[in-house]
Design an enzyme around this catalytic site. Structure first.
Site, PDB file in Angstrom:
ATOM      1  N   SER A  72       0.802  -1.235   0.000  1.00 53.37           N
ATOM      2  CA  SER A  72       0.000   0.000   0.000  1.00 53.37           C
ATOM      3  C   SER A  72       0.831   1.280   0.000  1.00 53.37           C
ATOM      4  O   SER A  72       0.262   2.358  -0.190  1.00 53.37           O
ATOM      5  CB  SER A  72      -0.939   0.023   1.197  1.00 53.37           C
ATOM      6  N   LYS A  75       0.311   3.445  -2.951  1.00 56.22           N
ATOM      7  CA  LYS A  75      -0.892   4.274  -3.108  1.00 56.22           C
ATOM      8  C   LYS A  75      -0.560   5.765  -3.073  1.00 56.22           C
ATOM      9  O   LYS A  75      -1.275   6.581  -3.650  1.00 56.22           O
ATOM     10  CB  LYS A  75      -1.922   3.907  -2.023  1.00 56.22           C
ATOM     11  N   TYR A 197      -3.638  -3.183 -10.398  1.00 51.26           N
ATOM     12  CA  TYR A 197      -3.516  -2.921  -8.961  1.00 51.26           C
ATOM     13  C   TYR A 197      -2.613  -3.951  -8.267  1.00 51.26           C
ATOM     14  O   TYR A 197      -1.765  -3.595  -7.444  1.00 51.26           O
ATOM     15  CB  TYR A 197      -4.914  -2.910  -8.328  1.00 51.26           C
ATOM     16  N   TYR A 248      -4.545   3.996   8.013  1.00 49.19           N
ATOM     17  CA  TYR A 248      -5.905   3.454   8.133  1.00 49.19           C
ATOM     18  C   TYR A 248      -6.547   3.833   9.461  1.00 49.19           C
ATOM     19  O   TYR A 248      -6.477   4.969   9.881  1.00 49.19           O
ATOM     20  CB  TYR A 248      -5.911   1.918   7.921  1.00 49.19           C
ATOM     21  N   VAL A 266       1.299  -3.587   3.880  1.00 45.97           N
ATOM     22  CA  VAL A 266       1.314  -4.861   4.612  1.00 45.97           C
ATOM     23  C   VAL A 266       2.579  -5.679   4.365  1.00 45.97           C
ATOM     24  O   VAL A 266       2.755  -6.733   4.969  1.00 45.97           O
ATOM     25  CB  VAL A 266       0.056  -5.733   4.335  1.00 45.97           C
TER      26      VAL A 266
HETATM   27  N1  GLN Z   1      -2.124  -5.408  -1.818  1.00 49.99           N
HETATM   28  C1  GLN Z   1      -2.699  -5.236  -0.532  1.00 49.99           C
HETATM   29  C2  GLN Z   1      -4.210  -5.350  -0.598  1.00 49.99           C
HETATM   30  O1  GLN Z   1      -4.773  -4.872  -1.529  1.00 49.99           O
HETATM   31  C3  GLN Z   1      -2.295  -3.911   0.023  1.00 49.99           C
HETATM   32  C4  GLN Z   1      -2.848  -3.649   1.411  1.00 49.99           C
HETATM   33  C5  GLN Z   1      -1.926  -2.917   2.308  1.00 49.99           C
HETATM   34  O2  GLN Z   1      -0.706  -2.840   2.113  1.00 49.99           O
HETATM   35  N2  GLN Z   1      -2.473  -2.381   3.370  1.00 49.99           N
HETATM   36  O3  GLN Z   1      -4.851  -5.925   0.254  1.00 49.99           O
END
Ligand code: GLN
Length: 312
Positions: A72, A75, A197, A248, A266
């Site tokens: 993430s 993003k 994605y 988050y 993550v």
């Molecule tokens: N690729 C992961 C997902 O879409 C990314 C989530 C994350 O890093 N919080 O669930």
């Protein structure tokens, strides 16, 4: 182990060494993400941390040269690339308020008519990648080219094993994408969007790469080659959304402890921005229950506490 790439200014190296030593003595590092099976085997004791100065100097401690799964963290970069192209119209399709819900949650989407709360939860990032896909024809490759240029590392690449693993276990992201498409908030075919994605999330990069790639946000929108990607105001906006939404449903606690714009993934990485001064990236794969690196948050907490550098 400490390795230095340049010697022009290593202001924070003693602080990083102290943090690495403290983290090394701390038990209880959380658990690696296992909902993407290819991430589950990571060693929670791994730790690396890097600082990038605005002149391109980068240095670090521990495994700061070790590539990990960015997830993430990407993003932030897709948001910057799309905001630069689309401008404020983007905000008609994705909000910029904290969600207070887990990053992969579906619950708000129905009563908010398919408009995700912010670009850093999965639903919001899917909207951003979808729009970047419409504009570029290849969102993930556009992102990879940007990360290579800003990090100065032409070897950055997708990790095909991780992309395949997430694709095989991507039902929740598929549900988010289909649900938003039913509201008319996704332009491309859902399989096309998910392909982009999952490739985006699979990019492997080190703390050094990501700290350098983030410096455009500390330079108020100016890229490594001196060109401007974002207006000063847009760079401020992205930093603000990182502060309020980047971790988050733990963003309040992150602001309380760290006090910097930050974005976690993550894979166990977290990037953070000290506007006008430097950037940081820390990596340790053990996560808390909200999906943020336990040692990573602790290390950033210590950094801002020891240096006094925060936006507050
Ligand atoms: N690729 C992961 C997902 O879409 C990314 C989530 C994350 O890093 N919080 O669930």
């Amino acid at each position: 182990m400490v390795i230095m790439t340049t010697t022009s200014s290593l202001t924070f190296l003693p602080v990083l060494e102290r943090i690495a030593e403290e983290i090394g003595r701390t038990p209880g590092r959380g658990r690696p993400a296992d909902y993407i099976p290819a991430l589950a085997a990571r060693d929670p004791r791994s730790f690396g941390m890097a600082v990038a100065e605005l002149d391109g100097t980068v240095y670090g401690v521990g495994e700061w040269r070790q590539p990990f799964s960015t997830q993430s963290i990407t993003k932030v970069f897709t948001l910057a690339l799309e905001l630069a192209r689309e401008g404020d119209e983007l905000w008609e399709h994705v909000g910029r308020e904290p969600s207070g819900n887990p990053f992969n949650s579906l619950v708000q989407l129905e009563y908010e008519n398919g408009i995700p709360r912010n670009p850093f939860i999965n639903a919001g990032a899917l909207v951003v990648t979808d729009r970047l896909q419409t504009r570029t024809g290849d969102a993930a490759d556009t992102l990879l080219a940007f990360l290579r240029a800003e990090s100065g590392n032409p070897d950055l690449d997708f990790d095909r094993q991780i992309a395949a693993s997430e694709t095989a276990h991507g039902d929740r992201n598929a549900a988010l994408a289909h649900f938003m498409k039913s509201y008319g908030n996704i332009e491309n075919a859902v399989p096309t969007l998910l392909f982009e994605y999952f490739r985006q999330c699979s990019i492997a990069a080190s703390c050094a790469d990501l700290a350098l790639a983030t410096t455009f946000l500390a330079r108020h929108g100016i890229c490594a080659d001196g060109t401007r990607l974002l207006t000063r105001s847009q760079a401020k906006q992205i930093n603000a959304i990182m502060l309020t939404c980047g971790t988050y449903d733990a963003a309040g606690d992150f602001a309380y402890r760290v006090g910097l714009p930050g974005k976690s993934g993550v894979g166990g990485g977290i990037i953070a921005v000290v506007p006008g001064r430097c950037t940081l990236c820390v990596w340790s794969p053990g996560l808390d229950e909200r999906g943020n690196s336990v040692a990573g948050v602790a290390a950033l907490d210590r950094f801002t506490t020891l240096t006094g550098l925060s936006v507050f």
